[in-house]
Scaffold this motif. Structure first.
Motif, PDB file in Angstrom:
ATOM      1  N   SER A 132       3.831 -30.733  -6.894  1.00 31.26           N
ATOM      2  CA  SER A 132       4.010 -31.693  -5.797  1.00 31.26           C
ATOM      3  C   SER A 132       5.444 -32.207  -5.756  1.00 31.26           C
ATOM      4  O   SER A 132       6.047 -32.311  -4.689  1.00 31.26           O
ATOM      5  CB  SER A 132       3.051 -32.879  -5.968  1.00 31.26           C
ATOM      6  N   VAL A 133       6.002 -32.508  -6.947  1.00 30.61           N
ATOM      7  CA  VAL A 133       7.372 -33.001  -7.025  1.00 30.61           C
ATOM      8  C   VAL A 133       8.350 -31.916  -6.584  1.00 30.61           C
ATOM      9  O   VAL A 133       9.320 -32.181  -5.868  1.00 30.61           O
ATOM     10  CB  VAL A 133       7.696 -33.470  -8.458  1.00 30.61           C
ATOM     11  N   THR A 134       8.083 -30.670  -6.998  1.00 28.35           N
ATOM     12  CA  THR A 134       8.945 -29.548  -6.619  1.00 28.35           C
ATOM     13  C   THR A 134       8.956 -29.356  -5.102  1.00 28.35           C
ATOM     14  O   THR A 134      10.003 -29.158  -4.490  1.00 28.35           O
ATOM     15  CB  THR A 134       8.481 -28.247  -7.296  1.00 28.35           C
ATOM     16  N   LEU A 182      -7.315 -29.893 -19.252  1.00 24.53           N
ATOM     17  CA  LEU A 182      -7.450 -30.691 -18.031  1.00 24.53           C
ATOM     18  C   LEU A 182      -6.185 -31.514 -17.776  1.00 24.53           C
ATOM     19  O   LEU A 182      -5.714 -31.603 -16.634  1.00 24.53           O
ATOM     20  CB  LEU A 182      -8.665 -31.615 -18.141  1.00 24.53           C
ATOM     21  N   VAL A 183      -5.638 -32.104 -18.835  1.00 21.11           N
ATOM     22  CA  VAL A 183      -4.405 -32.893 -18.700  1.00 21.11           C
ATOM     23  C   VAL A 183      -3.259 -32.001 -18.234  1.00 21.11           C
ATOM     24  O   VAL A 183      -2.474 -32.384 -17.351  1.00 21.11           O
ATOM     25  CB  VAL A 183      -4.048 -33.585 -20.033  1.00 21.11           C
ATOM     26  N   GLU A 184      -3.146 -30.812 -18.803  1.00 24.55           N
ATOM     27  CA  GLU A 184      -2.067 -29.890 -18.421  1.00 24.55           C
ATOM     28  C   GLU A 184      -2.212 -29.442 -16.973  1.00 24.55           C
ATOM     29  O   GLU A 184      -1.202 -29.278 -16.269  1.00 24.55           O
ATOM     30  CB  GLU A 184      -2.066 -28.675 -19.348  1.00 24.55           C
ATOM     31  N   LEU A 185      -3.436 -29.266 -16.510  1.00 26.00           N
ATOM     32  CA  LEU A 185      -3.653 -28.900 -15.105  1.00 26.00           C
ATOM     33  C   LEU A 185      -3.168 -30.011 -14.182  1.00 26.00           C
ATOM     34  O   LEU A 185      -2.548 -29.745 -13.146  1.00 26.00           O
ATOM     35  CB  LEU A 185      -5.139 -28.609 -14.857  1.00 26.00           C
ATOM     36  N   VAL A 186      -3.453 -31.257 -14.557  1.00 22.72           N
ATOM     37  CA  VAL A 186      -3.000 -32.402 -13.759  1.00 22.72           C
ATOM     38  C   VAL A 186      -1.475 -32.466 -13.761  1.00 22.72           C
ATOM     39  O   VAL A 186      -0.854 -32.673 -12.706  1.00 22.72           O
ATOM     40  CB  VAL A 186      -3.597 -33.720 -14.309  1.00 22.72           C
ATOM     41  N   ILE A 187      -0.874 -32.263 -14.923  1.00 27.41           N
ATOM     42  CA  ILE A 187       0.587 -32.307 -15.037  1.00 27.41           C
ATOM     43  C   ILE A 187       1.229 -31.221 -14.178  1.00 27.41           C
ATOM     44  O   ILE A 187       2.216 -31.462 -13.466  1.00 27.41           O
ATOM     45  CB  ILE A 187       1.023 -32.163 -16.504  1.00 27.41           C
ATOM     46  N   LYS A 188       0.677 -30.005 -14.222  1.00 29.15           N
ATOM     47  CA  LYS A 188       1.225 -28.906 -13.419  1.00 29.15           C
ATOM     48  C   LYS A 188       1.082 -29.192 -11.932  1.00 29.15           C
ATOM     49  O   LYS A 188       1.967 -28.859 -11.137  1.00 29.15           O
ATOM     50  CB  LYS A 188       0.506 -27.602 -13.774  1.00 29.15           C
ATOM     51  N   ARG A 189      -0.011 -29.828 -11.565  1.00 28.77           N
ATOM     52  CA  ARG A 189      -0.216 -30.190 -10.155  1.00 28.77           C
ATOM     53  C   ARG A 189       0.845 -31.194  -9.708  1.00 28.77           C
ATOM     54  O   ARG A 189       1.406 -31.086  -8.615  1.00 28.77           O
ATOM     55  CB  ARG A 189      -1.608 -30.793  -9.988  1.00 28.77           C
ATOM     56  N   VAL A 190       1.105 -32.168 -10.572  1.00 28.19           N
ATOM     57  CA  VAL A 190       2.131 -33.171 -10.256  1.00 28.19           C
ATOM     58  C   VAL A 190       3.500 -32.504 -10.160  1.00 28.19           C
ATOM     59  O   VAL A 190       4.288 -32.798  -9.255  1.00 28.19           O
ATOM     60  CB  VAL A 190       2.150 -34.287 -11.324  1.00 28.19           C
ATOM     61  N   PRO A 240       8.594 -31.861 -16.811  1.00 24.89           N
ATOM     62  CA  PRO A 240       7.978 -30.893 -17.738  1.00 24.89           C
ATOM     63  C   PRO A 240       8.007 -31.363 -19.191  1.00 24.89           C
ATOM     64  O   PRO A 240       7.041 -31.143 -19.936  1.00 24.89           O
ATOM     65  CB  PRO A 240       8.835 -29.636 -17.547  1.00 24.89           C
ATOM     66  N   ILE A 241       9.107 -32.036 -19.587  1.00 23.97           N
ATOM     67  CA  ILE A 241       9.199 -32.545 -20.953  1.00 23.97           C
ATOM     68  C   ILE A 241       8.227 -33.706 -21.138  1.00 23.97           C
ATOM     69  O   ILE A 241       7.588 -33.836 -22.193  1.00 23.97           O
ATOM     70  CB  ILE A 241      10.638 -32.992 -21.279  1.00 23.97           C
ATOM     71  N   PHE A 242       8.093 -34.538 -20.114  1.00 22.21           N
ATOM     72  CA  PHE A 242       7.120 -35.625 -20.181  1.00 22.21           C
ATOM     73  C   PHE A 242       5.725 -35.066 -20.443  1.00 22.21           C
ATOM     74  O   PHE A 242       4.950 -35.618 -21.226  1.00 22.21           O
ATOM     75  CB  PHE A 242       7.104 -36.429 -18.876  1.00 22.21           C
ATOM     76  N   GLY A 243       5.420 -33.963 -19.774  1.00 23.80           N
ATOM     77  CA  GLY A 243       4.113 -33.329 -19.962  1.00 23.80           C
ATOM     78  C   GLY A 243       3.903 -32.898 -21.401  1.00 23.80           C
ATOM     79  O   GLY A 243       2.825 -33.112 -21.977  1.00 23.80           O
ATOM     80  N   ASN A 244       4.945 -32.323 -21.995  1.00 24.17           N
ATOM     81  CA  ASN A 244       4.851 -31.895 -23.396  1.00 24.17           C
ATOM     82  C   ASN A 244       4.655 -33.090 -24.331  1.00 24.17           C
ATOM     83  O   ASN A 244       3.886 -33.016 -25.288  1.00 24.17           O
ATOM     84  CB  ASN A 244       6.115 -31.134 -23.805  1.00 24.17           C
ATOM     85  N   VAL A 245       5.357 -34.180 -24.036  1.00 26.82           N
ATOM     86  CA  VAL A 245       5.243 -35.377 -24.879  1.00 26.82           C
ATOM     87  C   VAL A 245       3.840 -35.964 -24.769  1.00 26.82           C
ATOM     88  O   VAL A 245       3.252 -36.374 -25.780  1.00 26.82           O
ATOM     89  CB  VAL A 245       6.298 -36.437 -24.483  1.00 26.82           C
ATOM     90  N   ILE A 246       3.288 -35.990 -23.572  1.00 27.67           N
ATOM     91  CA  ILE A 246       1.928 -36.515 -23.381  1.00 27.67           C
ATOM     92  C   ILE A 246       0.927 -35.706 -24.203  1.00 27.67           C
ATOM     93  O   ILE A 246       0.046 -36.265 -24.875  1.00 27.67           O
ATOM     94  CB  ILE A 246       1.547 -36.506 -21.892  1.00 27.67           C
ATOM     95  N   VAL A 247       1.058 -34.384 -24.165  1.00 29.54           N
ATOM     96  CA  VAL A 247       0.160 -33.523 -24.946  1.00 29.54           C
ATOM     97  C   VAL A 247       0.346 -33.786 -26.440  1.00 29.54           C
ATOM     98  O   VAL A 247      -0.629 -33.848 -27.194  1.00 29.54           O
ATOM     99  CB  VAL A 247       0.396 -32.037 -24.617  1.00 29.54           C
ATOM    100  N   ASP A 248       1.583 -33.953 -26.872  1.00 26.03           N
ATOM    101  CA  ASP A 248       1.849 -34.250 -28.287  1.00 26.03           C
ATOM    102  C   ASP A 248       1.231 -35.581 -28.703  1.00 26.03           C
ATOM    103  O   ASP A 248       0.723 -35.720 -29.829  1.00 26.03           O
ATOM    104  CB  ASP A 248       3.358 -34.282 -28.551  1.00 26.03           C
ATOM    105  N   VAL A 249       1.280 -36.563 -27.807  1.00 31.37           N
ATOM    106  CA  VAL A 249       0.676 -37.867 -28.101  1.00 31.37           C
ATOM    107  C   VAL A 249      -0.835 -37.725 -28.256  1.00 31.37           C
ATOM    108  O   VAL A 249      -1.434 -38.307 -29.172  1.00 31.37           O
ATOM    109  CB  VAL A 249       1.010 -38.896 -27.001  1.00 31.37           C
TER     110      VAL A 249
END
Length: 233
Positions: free
Chosen positions: A225-227, A214-222, A159-168
């Motif tokens: 899947s991991v969960t 779109l990026v956040e949707l992909v991140i949530k999907r991942v 989840p933190i990786f997702g936030n960092v990607i959005v920040d980038v």
């Protein structure tokens, strides 16, 4: 009154520079992730001098604006490299280098700082008993980290990786200050040509919103899947 026709006419023109934004995002993350792992392990192992230098780096980067970091990188690195190459007798014009390379590095600075903390915290969250279990079945320290600790830590930090990607992604909007024409840079150029800055900035706003959603949707999907994988195992 907003010129909606001009906005409609130029939306695709601005969105056409989204690949540059994606390229900047991927390039910065490709630098940030491996460096973050290295920095996180120096912190965990408390390597003398190195860990202190990493902490200093983290404090400086987290305490300064991304825009200031970009200006510093764009002003200092070419200057230093030019002096170094001149001292070495190399006849290379460093100012001919594509500024996107400086943008990759500048954007990766803050991403590295936040990813380092995320990775370090995630690894610390894994039960020490799992390490001991790995050692008991004959696994080496490297195997324990590779097969047991790191996969679980990455799931925790996702989840933190997702936030960092959005920040980038958002940070790439500052790359136009380094002469890199991406979405925001293109909006600024068209705004200057038409004197309709507000309309062009609104277009850029919607391009970023659509892309980040779109990026956040992909991140949530991942993440889902991991969960599911963790629950099964």
């Amino acid at each position: 009154m907003l010129d909606t026709k001009l906005m409609a006419d130029n939306f695709i023109n601005i969105a056409a520079f989204l690949p540059v934004t994606i390229k900047l995002t991927i390039g910065a993350l490709l630098i940030a992730f491996p460096v973050s792992f290295l920095f996180a392990f120096t912190q965990l192992k408390r390597i003398p001098i190195v860990s202190q230098l990493v902490r200093l780096y983290l404090s400086i980067i987290r305490g300064t604006p991304v825009l200031l970091q970009m200006f510093t990188v764009y002003a200092l690195i070419p200057f230093w490299l030019n002096d170094l190459l001149t001292a070495m007798g190399k006849d290379i014009d460093i100012y001919d280098v594509d500024p996107i390379w400086y943008a990759y590095f500048a954007i990766s600075l803050s991403a590295t700082a936040f990813l380092t903390e995320a990775i370090r915290s995630a690894i610390l969250s894994i039960d020490e008993g799992q390490k001991e279990a790995g050692y008991m079945v004959g696994m080496s320290k490297w195997q324990v980290y590779r097969e047991i600790i790191i996969p679980q830590a990455m799931a925790v930090a996702l989840p933190i990786f997702g936030n960092v990607i959005v920040d980038v992604i958002k940070s790439t909007s500052l790359a136009f200050t380094m002469s890199v024409t991406e979405v925001m840079g293109r909006a600024k150029i068209i705004g200057g040509m038409t004197t309709k800055y507000l309309e062009m900035y609104i277009d850029a706003f919607f391009v970023y919103v659509i892309f980040i959603v779109l990026v956040e949707l992909v991140i949530k999907r991942v993440e889902k899947s991991v969960t599911k994988y963790r629950k099964v195992h």
